[in-house]
Design a protein around this motif. Sequence first.
Motif, PDB file in Angstrom:
ATOM      1  N   TRP A  68       0.822  -1.215   0.000  1.00 22.30           N
ATOM      2  CA  TRP A  68       0.000   0.000   0.000  1.00 22.30           C
ATOM      3  C   TRP A  68       0.855   1.264   0.000  1.00 22.30           C
ATOM      4  N   LEU A  69       2.107   1.127   0.388  1.00 24.50           N
ATOM      5  CA  LEU A  69       3.003   2.289   0.446  1.00 24.50           C
ATOM      6  C   LEU A  69       3.804   2.473  -0.843  1.00 24.50           C
ATOM      7  N   GLU A  70       3.656   1.543  -1.777  1.00 24.32           N
ATOM      8  CA  GLU A  70       4.389   1.628  -3.037  1.00 24.32           C
ATOM      9  C   GLU A  70       3.670   2.556  -4.020  1.00 24.32           C
ATOM     10  N   PRO A  71       4.426   3.403  -4.751  1.00 26.44           N
ATOM     11  CA  PRO A  71       3.787   4.303  -5.730  1.00 26.44           C
ATOM     12  C   PRO A  71       2.983   3.567  -6.801  1.00 26.44           C
ATOM     13  N   ALA A  72       3.405   2.373  -7.163  1.00 23.60           N
ATOM     14  CA  ALA A  72       2.702   1.620  -8.206  1.00 23.60           C
ATOM     15  C   ALA A  72       1.275   1.266  -7.799  1.00 23.60           C
ATOM     16  N   MET A  73       0.971   1.360  -6.507  1.00 21.66           N
ATOM     17  CA  MET A  73      -0.388   1.085  -6.046  1.00 21.66           C
ATOM     18  C   MET A  73      -1.390   2.010  -6.716  1.00 21.66           C
ATOM     19  N   LEU A  74      -0.944   3.227  -7.031  1.00 26.39           N
ATOM     20  CA  LEU A  74      -1.830   4.192  -7.672  1.00 26.39           C
ATOM     21  C   LEU A  74      -2.267   3.737  -9.066  1.00 26.39           C
ATOM     22  N   ILE A  75      -1.449   2.933  -9.716  1.00 20.80           N
ATOM     23  CA  ILE A  75      -1.816   2.419 -11.034  1.00 20.80           C
ATOM     24  C   ILE A  75      -3.023   1.490 -10.906  1.00 20.80           C
ATOM     25  N   MET A 117      -1.999  -2.361 -28.008  1.00 20.95           N
ATOM     26  CA  MET A 117      -1.378  -1.764 -26.825  1.00 20.95           C
ATOM     27  C   MET A 117      -0.156  -2.562 -26.380  1.00 20.95           C
ATOM     28  N   GLY A 118      -0.252  -3.899 -26.500  1.00 22.31           N
ATOM     29  CA  GLY A 118       0.885  -4.721 -26.114  1.00 22.31           C
ATOM     30  C   GLY A 118       2.108  -4.439 -26.952  1.00 22.31           C
ATOM     31  N   VAL A 119       1.889  -4.212 -28.242  1.00 27.14           N
ATOM     32  CA  VAL A 119       3.009  -3.939 -29.149  1.00 27.14           C
ATOM     33  C   VAL A 119       3.528  -2.510 -28.975  1.00 27.14           C
ATOM     34  N   LEU A 120       2.615  -1.523 -28.959  1.00 23.76           N
ATOM     35  CA  LEU A 120       3.030  -0.121 -28.943  1.00 23.76           C
ATOM     36  C   LEU A 120       3.470   0.369 -27.565  1.00 23.76           C
ATOM     37  N   ILE A 121       2.800  -0.091 -26.517  1.00 25.00           N
ATOM     38  CA  ILE A 121       3.098   0.411 -25.172  1.00 25.00           C
ATOM     39  C   ILE A 121       4.084  -0.492 -24.432  1.00 25.00           C
ATOM     40  N   ALA A 166     -14.815  -2.189 -24.571  1.00 24.75           N
ATOM     41  CA  ALA A 166     -13.744  -3.090 -24.994  1.00 24.75           C
ATOM     42  C   ALA A 166     -12.383  -2.426 -24.835  1.00 24.75           C
ATOM     43  N   PHE A 167     -12.303  -1.150 -25.186  1.00 30.67           N
ATOM     44  CA  PHE A 167     -11.046  -0.413 -25.051  1.00 30.67           C
ATOM     45  C   PHE A 167     -10.619  -0.315 -23.588  1.00 30.67           C
ATOM     46  N   LEU A 168     -11.569  -0.028 -22.706  1.00 27.78           N
ATOM     47  CA  LEU A 168     -11.243   0.112 -21.285  1.00 27.78           C
ATOM     48  C   LEU A 168     -10.792  -1.214 -20.687  1.00 27.78           C
ATOM     49  N   ARG A 169     -11.403  -2.298 -21.115  1.00 23.74           N
ATOM     50  CA  ARG A 169     -10.962  -3.604 -20.622  1.00 23.74           C
ATOM     51  C   ARG A 169      -9.514  -3.874 -21.044  1.00 23.74           C
ATOM     52  N   ALA A 170      -9.206  -3.575 -22.301  1.00 27.54           N
ATOM     53  CA  ALA A 170      -7.832  -3.774 -22.784  1.00 27.54           C
ATOM     54  C   ALA A 170      -6.862  -2.845 -22.063  1.00 27.54           C
ATOM     55  N   LEU A 175      -2.444  -1.622 -18.003  1.00 32.20           N
ATOM     56  CA  LEU A 175      -2.033  -0.966 -16.764  1.00 32.20           C
ATOM     57  C   LEU A 175      -1.736  -1.967 -15.661  1.00 32.20           C
ATOM     58  N   SER A 176      -2.478  -3.061 -15.635  1.00 26.57           N
ATOM     59  CA  SER A 176      -2.210  -4.097 -14.627  1.00 26.57           C
ATOM     60  C   SER A 176      -0.810  -4.661 -14.809  1.00 26.57           C
ATOM     61  N   LYS A 177      -0.442  -4.923 -16.048  1.00 27.03           N
ATOM     62  CA  LYS A 177       0.889  -5.464 -16.314  1.00 27.03           C
ATOM     63  C   LYS A 177       1.972  -4.433 -15.989  1.00 27.03           C
ATOM     64  N   ILE A 178       1.717  -3.186 -16.343  1.00 27.86           N
ATOM     65  CA  ILE A 178       2.690  -2.124 -16.037  1.00 27.86           C
ATOM     66  C   ILE A 178       2.875  -1.996 -14.523  1.00 27.86           C
ATOM     67  N   GLY A 179       1.762  -1.981 -13.777  1.00 25.01           N
ATOM     68  CA  GLY A 179       1.849  -1.848 -12.328  1.00 25.01           C
ATOM     69  C   GLY A 179       2.580  -3.006 -11.680  1.00 25.01           C
TER      70      GLY A 179
END
Length: 297
Positions: A68-75, A117-121, A166-170, A175-179
């Motif tokens: 909970w104290l990690e900045p990535a929690m905000l993601i 998104m997987g390819v570009l981001i 559909a876009f929001l789910r993707a 973001l889950s993977k990034i976090g």
Amino acid sequence: MTDVAGVPFDYMPLILATTASLMFAIGAQWQNIGLATVDGRTGAMVSITAAAATLWLFAPFFMDWHYWLEPAMLIFAAIGLFRPAVSANLAVAGMKFLGPTLVSTLACTSPLFGTVMGVLILGEMFTWPLAIGTGGIMAAVLLLSKRGKVKVDWPFWALFLPIGAAFLRALGHVLSKIGMEAGIPDPYFASIVGFTVSAILTWSVRGVRREPVVVNWRAPGVKWFALGGATTSAAIICLNTGLLRGDLVVIAPIVATSPIFTMLLSALVFRRERLTGKVVIATFIVVGSVIVIALGR
């Protein structure tokens, strides 16, 4: 089996993504039963709340509190602001204007968004086997969505409701993977933060709009939606675990096979639909597509 670098390939992300897809389908079946006695909006609120409550029930055993104290929690908190609260409402609104056939058809764009998104981001590699497998899965879901004439007396902007969902789910997947890669490699923590924020947001919106939150807790549908929420929470954990261990371009199309499982469950378990030739063909296409994706990695 090894990849091009000679490193053993991890099949667990494929298994986790398939499990998540099945769990999403089971959750949808519970919620469909609940609709007999509870309206969709209230049911969605109950489902999201139940998912968060289920995760908190097991938090003392599985959650690392220092995250909970990690900045990535905000993601993960940011994900909760739109998934599933906003994405679910967009899908429901799309159903109102476009009907189930067109909504389910446009929902097929989710793996496409996830792949891009997987390819570009994320900088993931998109190969020809992945392209063939993704296209096959989308074609199978499209095949199942064709159930007659499509309603055409709807405004053009209504098309963006299911596409937006559909876009929001993707985006949530990305973001889950990034976090998880940014300092919190914990699928359980990612899930509990997102669902908690989404549950709080869902109840708060009704409060701000001064809408009476009247829930007949004795209605059988409430229990079914709660069960659906608990099942969905398990699906999200499987999904996030798969994202942590594998590539989004692999996970996204496999998770999109959920409508196939939904149809099979409706025909074989819940006896609400017939097992038609179209369902059988779509199932074989999906199985073949997943095999292509697996072998292509």
